[in-house]
Design a protein around this motif. Sequence first.
Motif, PDB file in Angstrom:
ATOM      1  N   MET A   1     -52.318  50.788  17.831  1.00 35.45           N
ATOM      2  CA  MET A   1     -52.192  50.297  16.468  1.00 35.45           C
ATOM      3  C   MET A   1     -53.071  50.403  15.586  1.00 35.45           C
ATOM      4  O   MET A   1     -54.268  50.639  15.897  1.00 35.45           O
ATOM      5  CB  MET A   1     -52.151  48.619  16.793  1.00 35.45           C
ATOM      6  CG  MET A   1     -50.910  47.950  17.759  1.00 35.45           C
ATOM      7  SD  MET A   1     -49.555  47.692  16.903  1.00 35.45           S
ATOM      8  CE  MET A   1     -48.429  47.210  18.160  1.00 35.45           C
ATOM      9  N   SER A   2     -52.604  50.409  14.289  1.00 28.56           N
ATOM     10  CA  SER A   2     -53.680  50.614  13.188  1.00 28.56           C
ATOM     11  C   SER A   2     -54.444  49.514  12.744  1.00 28.56           C
ATOM     12  O   SER A   2     -54.255  48.319  13.587  1.00 28.56           O
ATOM     13  CB  SER A   2     -52.837  51.371  12.135  1.00 28.56           C
ATOM     14  OG  SER A   2     -51.827  50.329  11.546  1.00 28.56           O
ATOM     15  N   ASP A   3     -55.119  49.232  11.813  1.00 31.05           N
ATOM     16  CA  ASP A   3     -55.914  48.111  11.331  1.00 31.05           C
ATOM     17  C   ASP A   3     -54.979  47.300  10.916  1.00 31.05           C
ATOM     18  O   ASP A   3     -54.072  47.441  10.219  1.00 31.05           O
ATOM     19  CB  ASP A   3     -57.027  48.503  10.178  1.00 31.05           C
ATOM     20  CG  ASP A   3     -58.043  49.728  10.874  1.00 31.05           C
ATOM     21  OD1 ASP A   3     -58.258  49.679  12.118  1.00 31.05           O
ATOM     22  OD2 ASP A   3     -58.488  50.383   9.897  1.00 31.05           O
ATOM     23  N   ILE A   4     -55.379  45.770  10.979  1.00 28.93           N
ATOM     24  CA  ILE A   4     -54.627  44.845  10.346  1.00 28.93           C
ATOM     25  C   ILE A   4     -54.820  44.815   8.830  1.00 28.93           C
ATOM     26  O   ILE A   4     -55.897  45.402   8.451  1.00 28.93           O
ATOM     27  CB  ILE A   4     -55.633  43.582  10.853  1.00 28.93           C
ATOM     28  CG1 ILE A   4     -55.648  43.375  12.268  1.00 28.93           C
ATOM     29  CG2 ILE A   4     -54.928  42.081  10.198  1.00 28.93           C
ATOM     30  CD1 ILE A   4     -54.656  43.252  13.062  1.00 28.93           C
ATOM     31  N   ILE A   5     -53.690  44.495   8.212  1.00 27.86           N
ATOM     32  CA  ILE A   5     -53.522  44.580   6.875  1.00 27.86           C
ATOM     33  C   ILE A   5     -54.567  43.752   6.116  1.00 27.86           C
ATOM     34  O   ILE A   5     -55.136  42.445   6.727  1.00 27.86           O
ATOM     35  CB  ILE A   5     -52.239  44.276   6.325  1.00 27.86           C
ATOM     36  CG1 ILE A   5     -52.037  42.844   6.553  1.00 27.86           C
ATOM     37  CG2 ILE A   5     -51.056  44.957   6.853  1.00 27.86           C
ATOM     38  CD1 ILE A   5     -50.766  42.168   6.080  1.00 27.86           C
ATOM     39  N   LYS A   6     -55.097  44.288   4.999  1.00 28.54           N
ATOM     40  CA  LYS A   6     -56.050  43.531   4.210  1.00 28.54           C
ATOM     41  C   LYS A   6     -55.628  43.203   2.949  1.00 28.54           C
ATOM     42  O   LYS A   6     -56.203  42.302   2.201  1.00 28.54           O
ATOM     43  CB  LYS A   6     -57.259  44.324   4.106  1.00 28.54           C
ATOM     44  CG  LYS A   6     -57.929  44.953   5.347  1.00 28.54           C
ATOM     45  CD  LYS A   6     -59.199  45.845   5.210  1.00 28.54           C
ATOM     46  CE  LYS A   6     -59.782  46.244   6.571  1.00 28.54           C
ATOM     47  NZ  LYS A   6     -58.805  46.893   7.471  1.00 28.54           N
ATOM     48  N   ASN A   7     -54.490  43.362   2.539  1.00 29.85           N
ATOM     49  CA  ASN A   7     -53.966  43.020   0.950  1.00 29.85           C
ATOM     50  C   ASN A   7     -52.519  42.245   0.972  1.00 29.85           C
ATOM     51  O   ASN A   7     -51.963  42.377   1.863  1.00 29.85           O
ATOM     52  CB  ASN A   7     -53.635  44.382   0.313  1.00 29.85           C
ATOM     53  CG  ASN A   7     -54.941  45.592   0.267  1.00 29.85           C
ATOM     54  OD1 ASN A   7     -54.953  46.307   1.157  1.00 29.85           O
ATOM     55  ND2 ASN A   7     -55.741  45.353  -0.670  1.00 29.85           N
ATOM     56  N   ARG A   8     -52.747  41.468   0.309  1.00 35.86           N
ATOM     57  CA  ARG A   8     -51.593  40.597  -0.008  1.00 35.86           C
ATOM     58  C   ARG A   8     -50.601  41.521  -0.639  1.00 35.86           C
ATOM     59  O   ARG A   8     -50.680  42.174  -1.589  1.00 35.86           O
ATOM     60  CB  ARG A   8     -51.972  39.426  -1.285  1.00 35.86           C
ATOM     61  CG  ARG A   8     -50.941  38.623  -1.519  1.00 35.86           C
ATOM     62  CD  ARG A   8     -50.873  37.543  -0.533  1.00 35.86           C
ATOM     63  NE  ARG A   8     -49.868  36.586  -0.988  1.00 35.86           N
ATOM     64  CZ  ARG A   8     -49.057  35.704  -0.072  1.00 35.86           C
ATOM     65  NH1 ARG A   8     -48.969  35.963   0.976  1.00 35.86           N
ATOM     66  NH2 ARG A   8     -48.350  34.561  -0.671  1.00 35.86           N
ATOM     67  N   PHE A 209     -50.821  41.521  12.709  1.00 37.19           N
ATOM     68  CA  PHE A 209     -49.632  42.653  12.082  1.00 37.19           C
ATOM     69  C   PHE A 209     -50.528  43.492  11.090  1.00 37.19           C
ATOM     70  O   PHE A 209     -51.408  43.462  10.543  1.00 37.19           O
ATOM     71  CB  PHE A 209     -49.201  41.618  11.086  1.00 37.19           C
ATOM     72  CG  PHE A 209     -48.071  42.278  10.264  1.00 37.19           C
ATOM     73  CD1 PHE A 209     -46.802  42.473  10.767  1.00 37.19           C
ATOM     74  CD2 PHE A 209     -48.323  42.880   9.030  1.00 37.19           C
ATOM     75  CE1 PHE A 209     -45.860  43.112  10.006  1.00 37.19           C
ATOM     76  CE2 PHE A 209     -47.437  43.423   8.204  1.00 37.19           C
ATOM     77  CZ  PHE A 209     -46.213  43.535   8.836  1.00 37.19           C
ATOM     78  N   SER A 210     -50.196  44.879  11.572  1.00 38.82           N
ATOM     79  CA  SER A 210     -50.946  46.060  11.169  1.00 38.82           C
ATOM     80  C   SER A 210     -50.552  46.814   9.972  1.00 38.82           C
ATOM     81  O   SER A 210     -49.249  46.323   9.446  1.00 38.82           O
ATOM     82  CB  SER A 210     -51.205  47.084  12.327  1.00 38.82           C
ATOM     83  OG  SER A 210     -50.097  47.541  12.647  1.00 38.82           O
ATOM     84  N   GLU A 211     -51.284  47.684   9.477  1.00 37.54           N
ATOM     85  CA  GLU A 211     -50.857  48.529   8.481  1.00 37.54           C
ATOM     86  C   GLU A 211     -49.404  49.521   8.973  1.00 37.54           C
ATOM     87  O   GLU A 211     -48.452  49.704   8.093  1.00 37.54           O
ATOM     88  CB  GLU A 211     -51.845  49.492   8.046  1.00 37.54           C
ATOM     89  CG  GLU A 211     -53.046  48.903   7.544  1.00 37.54           C
ATOM     90  CD  GLU A 211     -52.803  48.503   6.144  1.00 37.54           C
ATOM     91  OE1 GLU A 211     -51.732  48.885   5.589  1.00 37.54           O
ATOM     92  OE2 GLU A 211     -53.821  47.642   5.322  1.00 37.54           O
ATOM     93  N   GLU A 212     -49.458  49.717  10.359  1.00 38.18           N
ATOM     94  CA  GLU A 212     -48.414  50.396  10.731  1.00 38.18           C
ATOM     95  C   GLU A 212     -47.095  49.528  10.732  1.00 38.18           C
ATOM     96  O   GLU A 212     -45.955  50.207  10.597  1.00 38.18           O
ATOM     97  CB  GLU A 212     -48.864  51.020  12.292  1.00 38.18           C
ATOM     98  CG  GLU A 212     -47.639  51.758  12.806  1.00 38.18           C
ATOM     99  CD  GLU A 212     -48.023  52.187  14.279  1.00 38.18           C
ATOM    100  OE1 GLU A 212     -47.277  52.739  15.024  1.00 38.18           O
ATOM    101  OE2 GLU A 212     -49.240  52.244  14.892  1.00 38.18           O
TER     102      GLU A 212
END
Length: 298
Positions: A1-8, A209-212
């Motif tokens: 898994m990639s990083d958790i999303i950081k942007n709205r 929920f991640s970037e991927e």
Amino acid sequence: MSDIIKNRVHFMGIFDAKNSNPNGDPDAGGQPRIDPMTGLCLVTDACLKRKIRNEISLMREGVPGYKLYIESNCGETLNARDEENFELATGVTLKKLAEYKQDHSDVDDILRKFVCGNYYDVRTFGGVMTRFQAAKLNSGMIRGPVQISMAESVLPVELNEVSVARTIVATEEEVQKGNTTFGQKAIIPYGLFTFTGSISPMLARATGFSEEDQTLLFDAIMNMFEHDQAAIRNQMALRKLVIFTHDSAYGNAPAHKLYERVHIQQIDPSKPARNYSDFTVEVDTANLPNGVSIEVRD
């Protein structure tokens, strides 16, 4: 898994339906859902999410972490699935847990993390887990970071009843009446629809929920009608997806101000719209609010 999303993120999807029933209403005999006051056609958010889930199941079939909690015709009840998930997550049965432990708050957390980690649709859209009464467990409602609205047609639609004939009869009673039976299909000749959605980094932290996952979500939306074709909805297509990304988790502009940048106009209002080419769809990319970027996918 990639990083958790950081942007709205906010997004708007545009799709059309030609000679189709985009979302039948069981309370109206399966006819298209039409607002009686405006004549606008509606497609529920549940219908859209079902199509996204189906596309995810094809794109990530058999890949760990991308199972679906809400499946069509899976042959298993949600209660049975929850009990199975519980045993996989904790290593004990519900009955055994109820016998020796009273405080289950840590087990609740373990179960929620297990479900979010294994089911793409739960960590995306959220879900309501079973209340395990025997063990006094309640993993409760999981709020998903992705929320999608109902879709609404840009213009009022026409409702057509199309008669169909069947030359092969099924019962002896039908034989007595003749060799042909008749039925009807309710369709709209054409409708252009819009729906909106949002993604919350704050809620993504709780579900993982991640970037991927986000990339996969947009890919699934772009293709959600491609493998959902049926005789009654064989001409539906996602025409455009407009994605607004903020450079912060909180957001840099109100959602409605961003959606207002998408302009849809009928080219010739004196004629009935029957194709996507009967409209102009323009996205205003100039003078965006500070900290907001825009991506348009066709």
